[in-house]
Design an enzyme around this catalytic site. Structure first.
Site, PDB file in Angstrom:
ATOM      1  N   GLY A 224       1.026  -1.056   0.065  1.00  0.00           N
ATOM      2  CA  GLY A 224       0.063   0.026   0.000  1.00  0.00           C
ATOM      3  C   GLY A 224       0.739   1.292   0.114  1.00  0.00           C
TER       4      GLY A 224
ATOM      5  N   GLN B  45       3.198   9.921   1.237  1.00  0.00           N
ATOM      6  CA  GLN B  45       4.320   9.334   1.437  1.00  0.00           C
ATOM      7  C   GLN B  45       5.483   9.616   0.359  1.00  0.00           C
ATOM      8  OE1 GLN B  45       2.598   5.306   2.452  1.00  0.00           O
ATOM      9  NE2 GLN B  45       4.300   5.210   3.466  1.00  0.00           N
TER      10      GLN B  45
ATOM     11  N   HIS C  44      -2.254   7.396   7.322  1.00  0.00           N
ATOM     12  CA  HIS C  44      -1.534   8.391   6.780  1.00  0.00           C
ATOM     13  C   HIS C  44      -2.027   9.724   6.173  1.00  0.00           C
ATOM     14  CE1 HIS C  44       2.439   6.220   6.398  1.00  0.00           C
ATOM     15  NE2 HIS C  44       1.788   5.189   6.006  1.00  0.00           N
TER      16      HIS C  44
ATOM     17  N   HIS D  72      -4.364   1.485   7.856  1.00  0.00           N
ATOM     18  CA  HIS D  72      -3.216   2.012   8.066  1.00  0.00           C
ATOM     19  C   HIS D  72      -2.914   3.034   7.148  1.00  0.00           C
ATOM     20  CE1 HIS D  72       1.676   1.285   8.172  1.00  0.00           C
ATOM     21  NE2 HIS D  72       1.374   1.950   7.094  1.00  0.00           N
ATOM     22  N   GLU D  73      -3.300   3.003   5.915  1.00  0.00           N
ATOM     23  CA  GLU D  73      -3.115   3.862   4.626  1.00  0.00           C
ATOM     24  C   GLU D  73      -4.039   5.215   5.148  1.00  0.00           C
ATOM     25  OE1 GLU D  73      -0.661   3.757   3.060  1.00  0.00           O
ATOM     26  OE2 GLU D  73      -0.435   1.361   3.234  1.00  0.00           O
TER      27      GLU D  73
ATOM     28  N   CYS E  65       6.006  -0.201   7.400  1.00  0.00           N
ATOM     29  CA  CYS E  65       5.441   1.070   6.872  1.00  0.00           C
ATOM     30  C   CYS E  65       6.786   1.280   6.168  1.00  0.00           C
ATOM     31  CB  CYS E  65       5.019   2.110   7.776  1.00  0.00           C
ATOM     32  SG  CYS E  65       4.823   3.584   7.000  1.00  0.00           S
ATOM     33  N   LEU E  66       6.639   1.620   4.548  1.00  0.00           N
ATOM     34  CA  LEU E  66       7.548   2.238   4.016  1.00  0.00           C
ATOM     35  C   LEU E  66       8.328   3.623   4.379  1.00  0.00           C
ATOM     36  CD1 LEU E  66       5.987   1.218   0.272  1.00  0.00           C
ATOM     37  CD2 LEU E  66       7.870  -0.332   1.779  1.00  0.00           C
TER      38      LEU E  66
END
Ligand code: K1U
Ligand code: ZN
Length: 179
Positions: free
Chosen positions: A46, A51, A148, A144-145, A102-103
């Protein structure tokens, strides 16, 4: 399509609240294409637009599991999904744990509890409104996204000690990569 840099903690843009999208047009679709390419390359499952430094309410995702012997870029096994202006319209009371990553917080994984099921409303790649139920990894990943989009990272769900340690570890890794 272009590969974009993924921001990592403690970049201040990651704390911004993302702005709603006015219109799903070719400019937005180009951003979603860049996001998807960046997510596949990372690799991740994702990615939120913030990000890559674009604080707008857009998420891409692909939860398709690849067969062991499939090449990395095997298009046939891809199942890209796009979420514009996503909203959670209902959520279950029961919670499910998941060891999240998480990236933007590379190489840190920890368990987060979130509602096990959610009902979503969003605009798709064509700008059509969709309502859909999510559970399992889909429910975890979309929440999670969507965090963000509010400037919230999964480490914000952990203790201050764990969060501070995670940020320090990412900073240290970036320092040694740069040296
Ligand atoms: O940074 C992100 O928001 C993407 C993140 C999404 C996510 C993962 C796990 C739980 C919730 C949300 C990632 O993709 S981290 C990398 C990852 O999970 C993964 C990478 C390669 C193969 C399989 C998974
Ligand atoms: Zn993330």
């Amino acid at each position: 399509m272009a590969l974009r840099d993924i921001l990592t903690v403690p970049h201040p843009v990651l704390k911004q609240v993302s702005k709603p999208v006015d219109k799903v047009d070719d400019t937005l679709r180009a951003l979603m294409d860049d996001m998807l390419e960046t997510m596949y390359a990372a690799p991740g499952i994702g990615l939120a637009a913030v990000q890559i430094g674009e604080p707008v309410r857009v998420i891409v995702m692909d939860l398709q599991e690849k067969p062991e012997d499939a090449p990395e870029d095997a298009e046939g096994v891809r199942n890209p999904r796009y979420f514009v202006n996503p909203e959670i319209v209902a959520k279950s009371e029961d919670l499910a744990p998941y060891e999240e990553g998480c990236l933007s917080v590379p190489d840190i994984y920890d368990e987060v509890l979130r509602p096990a099921k959610v009902r979503l409303r969003y605009l798709n790649y064509q700008g059509e409104q969709v309502e859909e139920d999510a559970e399992g990894l889909f429910a975890t990943c979309i929440q999670h996204e969507m965090d963000h989009l509010e400037g919230v990272l999964f480490i914000d769900h952990l203790s201050k000690l764990k969060r501070d340690r995670a940020v320090a570890k990412v900073k240290k890794a970036k320092k040694s990569e740069a040296a």
